[in-house]
Design a protein around this motif. Structure first.
Motif, PDB file in Angstrom:
ATOM      1  N   MET A 226      24.178  18.040  29.329  1.00 34.32           N
ATOM      2  CA  MET A 226      23.677  16.566  29.340  1.00 34.32           C
ATOM      3  C   MET A 226      24.634  15.722  28.752  1.00 34.32           C
ATOM      4  SD  MET A 226      21.045  16.352  31.493  1.00 34.32           S
ATOM      5  CE  MET A 226      21.074  17.940  32.276  1.00 34.32           C
TER       6      MET A 226
ATOM      7  N   PHE B  98      27.267  14.890  31.189  1.00 35.74           N
ATOM      8  CA  PHE B  98      26.767  14.392  32.289  1.00 35.74           C
ATOM      9  C   PHE B  98      26.703  12.919  31.991  1.00 35.74           C
ATOM     10  CE2 PHE B  98      22.852  13.542  34.933  1.00 35.74           C
ATOM     11  CZ  PHE B  98      23.423  12.966  36.224  1.00 35.74           C
ATOM     12  N   ALA B  99      26.104  12.533  30.757  1.00 32.16           N
ATOM     13  CA  ALA B  99      25.801  11.230  30.361  1.00 32.16           C
ATOM     14  C   ALA B  99      27.074  10.440  30.081  1.00 32.16           C
ATOM     15  CB  ALA B  99      24.761  11.401  29.090  1.00 32.16           C
TER      16      ALA B  99
ATOM     17  N   HIS C 197      23.982   8.337  39.961  1.00 34.32           N
ATOM     18  CA  HIS C 197      24.697   9.311  39.412  1.00 34.32           C
ATOM     19  C   HIS C 197      24.351  10.689  39.531  1.00 34.32           C
ATOM     20  CE1 HIS C 197      28.617   9.024  37.321  1.00 34.32           C
ATOM     21  NE2 HIS C 197      28.138   9.818  36.458  1.00 34.32           N
ATOM     22  N   ALA C 198      23.109  11.133  39.704  1.00 37.45           N
ATOM     23  CA  ALA C 198      22.849  12.421  39.745  1.00 37.45           C
ATOM     24  C   ALA C 198      23.341  13.089  41.239  1.00 37.45           C
ATOM     25  CB  ALA C 198      21.305  12.551  39.719  1.00 37.45           C
TER      26      ALA C 198
ATOM     27  N   ALA D 179      31.160  14.512  36.263  1.00 32.77           N
ATOM     28  CA  ALA D 179      29.762  14.615  36.540  1.00 32.77           C
ATOM     29  C   ALA D 179      29.552  16.264  37.298  1.00 32.77           C
ATOM     30  CB  ALA D 179      28.922  13.432  37.190  1.00 32.77           C
TER      31      ALA D 179
ATOM     32  N   THR E 288      18.867  11.026  37.794  1.00 31.06           N
ATOM     33  CA  THR E 288      19.877   9.594  37.576  1.00 31.06           C
ATOM     34  C   THR E 288      19.227   8.821  36.252  1.00 31.06           C
ATOM     35  OG1 THR E 288      20.259   9.714  39.908  1.00 31.06           O
ATOM     36  CG2 THR E 288      20.126   7.725  38.843  1.00 31.06           C
TER      37      THR E 288
ATOM     38  N   ASP F  57      17.274  10.065  34.154  1.00 35.57           N
ATOM     39  CA  ASP F  57      17.656  10.778  32.875  1.00 35.57           C
ATOM     40  C   ASP F  57      18.930  10.134  32.036  1.00 35.57           C
ATOM     41  OD1 ASP F  57      15.187  12.056  32.786  1.00 35.57           O
ATOM     42  OD2 ASP F  57      16.125  13.893  33.306  1.00 35.57           O
ATOM     43  N   SER F  58      19.868  10.224  33.276  1.00 38.89           N
ATOM     44  CA  SER F  58      21.321   9.865  32.601  1.00 38.89           C
ATOM     45  C   SER F  58      21.414   8.461  32.053  1.00 38.89           C
ATOM     46  CB  SER F  58      22.400  10.216  33.808  1.00 38.89           C
ATOM     47  OG  SER F  58      22.117   9.553  34.865  1.00 38.89           O
TER      48      SER F  58
ATOM     49  N   GLY G 182      27.096   8.339  25.092  1.00 41.59           N
ATOM     50  CA  GLY G 182      26.338   9.472  25.979  1.00 41.59           C
ATOM     51  C   GLY G 182      25.984  10.747  25.264  1.00 41.59           C
TER      52      GLY G 182
ATOM     53  N   ALA H 201      22.283  12.311  24.844  1.00 46.96           N
ATOM     54  CA  ALA H 201      21.760  13.545  25.293  1.00 46.96           C
ATOM     55  C   ALA H 201      21.287  14.347  24.291  1.00 46.96           C
ATOM     56  CB  ALA H 201      23.183  14.327  25.836  1.00 46.96           C
TER      57      ALA H 201
END
Lengths: 290, 321
Positions: free
Chosen positions: B47, B50-51, B68-69, B222, B246, B248-249, B264, B268
């Motif tokens: 995560m 990702f973030a 973004h997801a 990502a 999305t 979540d990020s 990020g 996370a």
């Protein structure tokens, strides 16, 4: 079959417009993309579930009173939220405004789950809504017609208010240039607050109206908000009449899409949304450059 | 972490002391915490990557992606579909995920950078939903909403702890790469476009091209996170590309603090811990997250990394690089 789906599409379009109208009004005036609009819709549906049994034993008037009462409560909640929270962030980044409304999504979802539980509930349908019209070989359920009628009524009231009242003039002025109305000595804050209240009212009204027509549960906010975004974007953010046209377009296209190319139906609307964004919206607000 | 905005300018070299410190803390958690903690640490690390990839767009490129997801999901599906549909061995398929995500980012990005501000966000939302819907509805190819499962042993068959170390290595490498990009001349150009695109354009830069490059790099990172996630769980579902991930990020970046490289990562950590531990105390963890978000945006819109640090000490957890 074509005719049936066409009519269903128009019905769905009216529903979409009822949902999207509040969103686009709020954006037009305060430039806030209210992610929590779907949550307010959901709140309206749940409040209708709570209030309908008090008034109605299947009567149409009772149902109408219940739905309006639910919408008024949510409108009040919207006003409180605007005054307590949104008012502080109008000057900040657009992102922060979005995040605030996302926070509201989370809060409302859990509050709804706390009060009404995680299971779907059903709202009793008024007697007048039950049954079907038979035209030729086709059956049309009455309920969508009722929604269409209610939607039409709302549209007419809206147009009346916007075109012919002082509030409507202020609304149009604020949409055009919100700095200007402040210069003219009009209480800008009051305009923002009342528009957000009206937007919340419309969301909850749509939710209450739709509530007998399917399950009401705490997960409905996400689908509703995405649908409303599509309509608002295609119609041009902040453009009410654009939203009406876009809602009808999306509704009819969904209904016909299911008939002819069921697999593509869902993607189609997003493709149109993307295309409209790239090649400019139907409405005048849709410029790409800032 | 020392990667605050102020010393970002003077220090473009990677500070290996911080990397080593973060890695040491992560390793301590992994080996002292046992299998359960390792799973949690792996999730946090993925995560964090990702973030951070979204943070690259938001904090430096001033582009708010609402889809973004999509690239996370494309990474996961690029990897799994390469195995299931193209019979590519697992060892090679892991490269397919990030590449598919990067291509997706290039195509969608080329469209999205034509717009700015809220219209950019709306178009990324549309692109994200298109990706999600295709994954959701194309039953013959992607398996639809049932997803793809049982195509490999989760975590390559590694133990929880070794896979956590593996993830840690990849994530550290990616974050170091991201750091280098941000502090390279290219990164400087991206940042200047993010701050004022008109002035950047006037000084001879091409804003759209630079934004597209940033978008593609972000999608690539990502995609790596998505691939790792698919390996971690041994499955892929359309939800990985959905609105939930999305949001979540986005929440992670805002929680962790924008305009900060570590935002990020902090986000996370905080978000995953909240998600894991709050439900043990009260059921309504989303309510708690919502209230915290509300508080953060109202109280300290930007300099959050310090606030997150306090939160961490309260929860008794350390930071990662």
């Amino acid at each position: 079959m074509f005719a049936v789906q066409l009519i269903n599409g128009l019905m769905e379009g009216m529903m979409l417009f009822l949902i999207a109208s509040g969103l686009t009004l709020v954006f037009g005036v305060s430039r806030i993309i209210n992610f929590a609009h779907g949550s307010l819709y959901m709140l309206g549906a749940f409040l209708a579930y709570q209030i309908v049994p008090i008034f109605a034993d299947g009567s149409l008037v009772g149902f109408a009173i219940a739905v309006i009462a639910a919408a008024l409560i949510v409108g009040l909640i919207g006003i409180i939220f605007e005054v307590l929270v949104l008012r502080r962030i109008y000057h900040t980044d657009e992102l922060m405004q979005l995040i605030i409304t996302i926070a509201l999504v989370f809060i409302i979802r859990d509050v709804v789950r706390m009060i009404w539980g995680a299971n779907s509930v059903t709202v009793q349908m008024p007697d007048a809504f039950i049954g079907a019209l038979i035209v030729g070989d086709n059956y049309f359920p009455i309920f969508p017609f009722m929604i269409f009628g209610a939607g039409l009524l709302v549209v007419m009231i809206m147009i009346g208010v916007i075109q012919f009242t002082r509030a409507g003039i202020l609304l149009r002025a604020a949409t055009d240039d919100r700095g200007m109305i402040a210069l003219l000595g009009i209480n800008e804050k009051l305009v923002f607050t009342s528009v957000f209240g009206v937007g919340s009212f419309l969301a909850a009204f749509a939710g209450g109206l739709q509530s007998p027509f399917g399950d009401v549960n705490y997960l409905m906010d996400e689908t509703v908000i995405v649908g409303a975004f599509i309509v608002c974007v295609i119609g041009g953010l902040g453009n009410l009449y654009g939203a009406l046209a876009a809602a009808m377009l999306v509704g009819v296209m969904n209904a016909l899409g299911v008939l002819y190319f069921p697999r593509l139906a869902m993607v189609m609307t997003f493709l149109i949304m993307a295309a409209v964004l790239i090649f400019r919206s139907l409405g005048r607000q849709g410029g790409g450059a800032r | 972490m020392n990667s605050m905005k102020s010393d970002m300018k003077k220090k473009s070299e990677i500070d290996f002391r911080i990397v080593a410190l973060g890695a040491a803390v992560a390793l301590l958690v992994i080996f002292a915490g046992g299998a359960g903690m390792s799973l949690l640490a792996t999730e946090i690390l993925i995560m964090a990557l990702f973030a951070s990839s979204l943070n690259l767009l938001m904090s430096y490129g001033h582009m708010v992606s609402f889809g973004h997801a999509a690239y996370f999901g494309l990474g996961a599906y690029g990897f799994t579909l390469a195995i299931v549909r193209a019979d590519i061995p697992v060892g090679l398929a892991v490269f397919a995920g990030p590449i598919v995500a990067m291509i997706g980012g290039l195509i969608f990005g080329a469209l999205c950078v034509r717009l700015t501000e809220i219209y950019f966000a709306m178009l990324t939302l549309a692109c994200g939903q298109i990706t999600f819907t295709v994954l959701f509805q194309w039953y013959d190819f992607t398996g639809g909403d049932t997803g793809i499962t049982d195509f490999m042993t989760p975590r390559f068959g590694l133990s929880e702890q070794y896979f956590a170390v593996f993830t840690l290595t990849i994530v550290i490498l990616c974050l170091m790469f991201m750091w280098r990009v941000i502090h390279s001349p290219l990164g400087l150009a991206i940042r200047s476009v993010g701050q004022d695109r008109y002035r950047a354009e006037a000084s001879g830069l091409n804003p759209r091209q630079l934004q597209l490059i940033a978008f593609t790099i972000s999608a690539f990172l990502a995609g790596i996170a998505g691939t790792l996630f698919a390996v971690f769980h041994g499955n892929a579902f359309p939800d990985y590309a959905g609105l939930g991930f999305t949001l979540d990020s986005l929440i992670m970046v805002v929680l962790g603090g924008m305009k900060s490289f570590a935002g990020g990562i902090y986000g996370a950590i905080a978000y995953t811990l909240l998600k894991t531990y709050v439900p043990l105390v009260i059921q309504e963890w989303e309510l708690v997250v919502g209230l915290i978000l509300l508080f953060i945006v109202l109280a300290t819109p930007f300099g959050l990394a310090g606030g997150i640090k306090r939160l961490q000490t309260m929860l008794g957890m350390g930071g990662k690089p």
